[in-house]
Scaffold this active site. Structure first.
Site, mmCIF file in Angstrom:
data_model
loop_
_atom_site.group_PDB
_atom_site.id
_atom_site.type_symbol
_atom_site.label_atom_id
_atom_site.label_comp_id
_atom_site.label_asym_id
_atom_site.label_seq_id
_atom_site.Cartn_x
_atom_site.Cartn_y
_atom_site.Cartn_z
ATOM 1 N N CYS A 109 0.830 -1.208 0.000
ATOM 2 C CA CYS A 109 0.000 0.000 0.000
ATOM 3 C C CYS A 109 0.865 1.259 0.000
ATOM 4 C CB CYS A 109 -0.938 0.002 1.211
ATOM 5 S SG CYS A 109 -2.294 -1.188 1.080
ATOM 6 N N CYS A 186 8.567 30.677 -15.899
ATOM 7 C CA CYS A 186 8.082 31.258 -17.151
ATOM 8 C C CYS A 186 6.649 30.783 -17.376
ATOM 9 C CB CYS A 186 8.978 30.827 -18.312
ATOM 10 S SG CYS A 186 8.368 31.326 -19.938
ATOM 11 N N CYS A 189 6.719 28.252 -20.759
ATOM 12 C CA CYS A 189 7.409 26.969 -20.809
ATOM 13 C C CYS A 189 7.724 26.534 -19.389
ATOM 14 C CB CYS A 189 8.680 27.052 -21.668
ATOM 15 S SG CYS A 189 10.011 28.055 -20.937
ATOM 16 N N CYS A 207 12.627 30.102 -23.953
ATOM 17 C CA CYS A 207 11.662 30.245 -25.051
ATOM 18 C C CYS A 207 11.622 31.671 -25.604
ATOM 19 C CB CYS A 207 10.266 29.832 -24.592
ATOM 20 S SG CYS A 207 9.524 30.924 -23.355
ATOM 21 N N CYS A 215 2.625 38.929 -11.003
ATOM 22 C CA CYS A 215 1.354 38.209 -11.125
ATOM 23 C C CYS A 215 1.502 36.915 -11.909
ATOM 24 C CB CYS A 215 0.281 39.091 -11.753
ATOM 25 S SG CYS A 215 0.625 39.592 -13.467
ATOM 26 N N CYS A 228 -0.086 45.276 -11.490
ATOM 27 C CA CYS A 228 -0.757 44.011 -11.790
ATOM 28 C C CYS A 228 -2.263 44.124 -11.575
ATOM 29 C CB CYS A 228 -0.174 42.878 -10.935
ATOM 30 S SG CYS A 228 1.566 42.520 -11.315
ATOM 31 N N CYS A 268 -5.947 18.730 -28.553
ATOM 32 C CA CYS A 268 -6.598 17.876 -27.566
ATOM 33 C C CYS A 268 -6.940 18.668 -26.309
ATOM 34 C CB CYS A 268 -5.642 16.739 -27.241
ATOM 35 S SG CYS A 268 -6.198 15.600 -25.992
#
Length: 478
Positions: A109, A186, A189, A207, A215, A228, A268
């Protein structure tokens, strides 16, 4: 723990020799050979245990018990510890005691519980599966909990596969980084960095996209010069009628760890959070789970990876026609400026343009963002992406697709959520029965309740969903 007794030139004793009270002559001979390697007192305890009526202990477990205990009662107690989770009886050596509470569980378990938890949950959720201790959820509590994680790390390294242990250490490292005031992920990414500058804008060297360091939202030129809070207020004000160029990207928040991603449209609906590995639907945030892990219905056990989507999720509404989606918006008196005729304005003019919405695609093992490229008869959108935008507008205004359901669709929806379908009364007019069906659906399964814990009558409600990564994954359900 002492090793199992070895016989016949070093061969380990057969684990399938079990006592049942009645031994065949051959089996009894084998047991006598095993007991011959023990002292007379321990051999007597061994034979008493292995031949005990109503018990079925493995030979190796009994040998271990007699080697660690001087008499029959203590050896029997050693062998009969009940795991509080699976209720199996296991020997003491197969019991694992949690480090910061008095709870214990069997090795099997422990392995299954923590393997699933490490894959699907955040670090602060890796607590005792019985009592939930220790309390490590509060911000800043990680340092105080390091003694717990150090001991847990030892257990995980010993009982779980190396790849699970490595994932645990990686999550622990990432959580420690997040505790640092100037560390920031980031939003585009999975790269993270220390942002030492006082500027809000943080440029990712991986990236080359930008994120707000406070924020944590994807950077927008409109954020420049605004706090923000002011930028968030501006976003809310312009949300209803934003232009198409802003729509091609969206932000999505992991419902488990609240990490925010910037995503391309399309593809998807199954997402996995790159931070906590939570799996959820990008259209409704419902949790994805493998069949046995889903408690909604007994039927789920035979299914693969799936989620229980509410009726206003893109998963269902993407199968509607554009005209029907328009009718739903019109029913709620919603008509945004970008709404196109159902037949497609450019198609009527005989023009052919390509959809400009970017999608993530695999190219020789590399993930690239490229325009959709399908014919775009709906103001620059292909049919799939135009439907996606319509569904976002439907979700934003709280429109319930049930207002357009036929009686057959209402019955199918009730059965999908295990709601008892009302029987049509003798001589009951069809319109009256249809109205009664709609009332049962909207009263028993309102949209807001459906998006959290559905109100069901003949099945256990599924748990509230938890996250997905920057790119969608494939599953049986989407």
């Amino acid at each position: 723990m002492m090793g199992a007794l070895r016989l016949d030139g070093g061969r380990q004793s057969e684990p399938n020799l079990r006592g049942s009270g009645d031994q065949s002559p051959a089996a009894e001979t084998d047991l006598r050979k095993v007991s011959a390697h023990l002292s007379p007192d321990r051999a007597a305890v061994f034979m008493a245990l292995i031949t005990m009526t109503g018990r079925s202990f493995s030979t190796d477990d009994v040998i271990e018990a007699v080697q660690h205990n001087p008499d029959l009662p203590s050896a029997l107690k050693f062998l009969t510890h009940t795991c509080p989770i699976c209720r199996d009886q296991v020997s003491f050596s197969k019991i694992i005691t949690m480090t910061h509470c008095s709870c214990f569980l069997c090795q099997s378990c422990f392995t299954s519980c923590f393997s699933v938890a490490i894959k699907e949950r955040a670090v602060h959720q890796l607590t005792c599966p019985q009592c939930g201790q220790p309390e490590i959820r509060s911000q800043g509590a990680l340092e105080e909990s390091m003694d717990y994680f150090n001991l847990l790390d030892t257990q995980i390294r010993h009982f779980l596969p190396p790849d699970i242990h490595e994932l645990f250490q990686r999550k622990l490292r990432d959580r420690a980084l997040q505790e640092m005031p100037r560390f920031c992920w980031c939003a585009h990414c999975s790269f993270g960095m220390l942002h030492e500058s006082d500027l809000l804008r943080m440029d990712c060297p991986s990236c080359r996209k930008s994120t707000c360091s406070q924020c944590r939202s994807p950077w927008s030129p409109h954020h420049q010069g605004l706090s923000c809070a002011e930028f968030k207020a501006w976003q809310q004000q312009t949300q209803q009628d934003r232009d198409s160029s802003m729509w091609v990207y969206k932000t999505i928040e992991c419902p488990s760890c609240q990490f925010i991603f910037s995503l391309s449209k399309g593809g998807c609906l199954h997402f996995t959070c790159s931070q906590c590995r939570h799996q959820f639907c990008g259209g409704c945030s419902q949790r994805f789970a493998l069949g046995p892990a889903c408690s909604f219905s007994a039927l789920c056990a035979s299914r693969g990876l799936h989620a229980h989507h509410p009726r206003d999720c893109l998963y269902h509404l993407r199968d509607w026609s554009v005209a029907r989606l328009h009718r739903l918006l019109q029913h709620y008196r919603v008509s945004p400026s970008w709404l196109e005729p159902s037949s497609g304005s450019l198609a009527q003019c005989g023009q052919t343009v390509a959809c400009f919405v970017p999608e993530l695609r695999d190219d020789s093992g590399m993930t690239k963002e490229e325009p959709c490229g399908r014919p775009a008869p709906y103001g620059g959108y292909c049919q799939a992406h135009y439907k996606e935008r319509l569904v976002e507008q439907i979700n934003r205004c709280g429109a319930d697709p049930a207002v357009l359901f036929s009686p057959a669709e209402v019955i199918a929806e009730l059965r999908r959520w295990s709601i008892v379908v009302p029987t049509r009364k003798p001589e009951e007019p069809e319109p009256l029965y249809a109205h009664r069906l709609h009332l049962v659906l909207t009263n028993c399964l309102p949209l807001m309740k459906q998006r959290s814990t559905p109100s069901v009558t003949s099945a256990e409600a599924p748990p509230t969903p938890p996250v997905h990564s920057q790119r969608p994954n494939q599953s049986d359900d989407v």
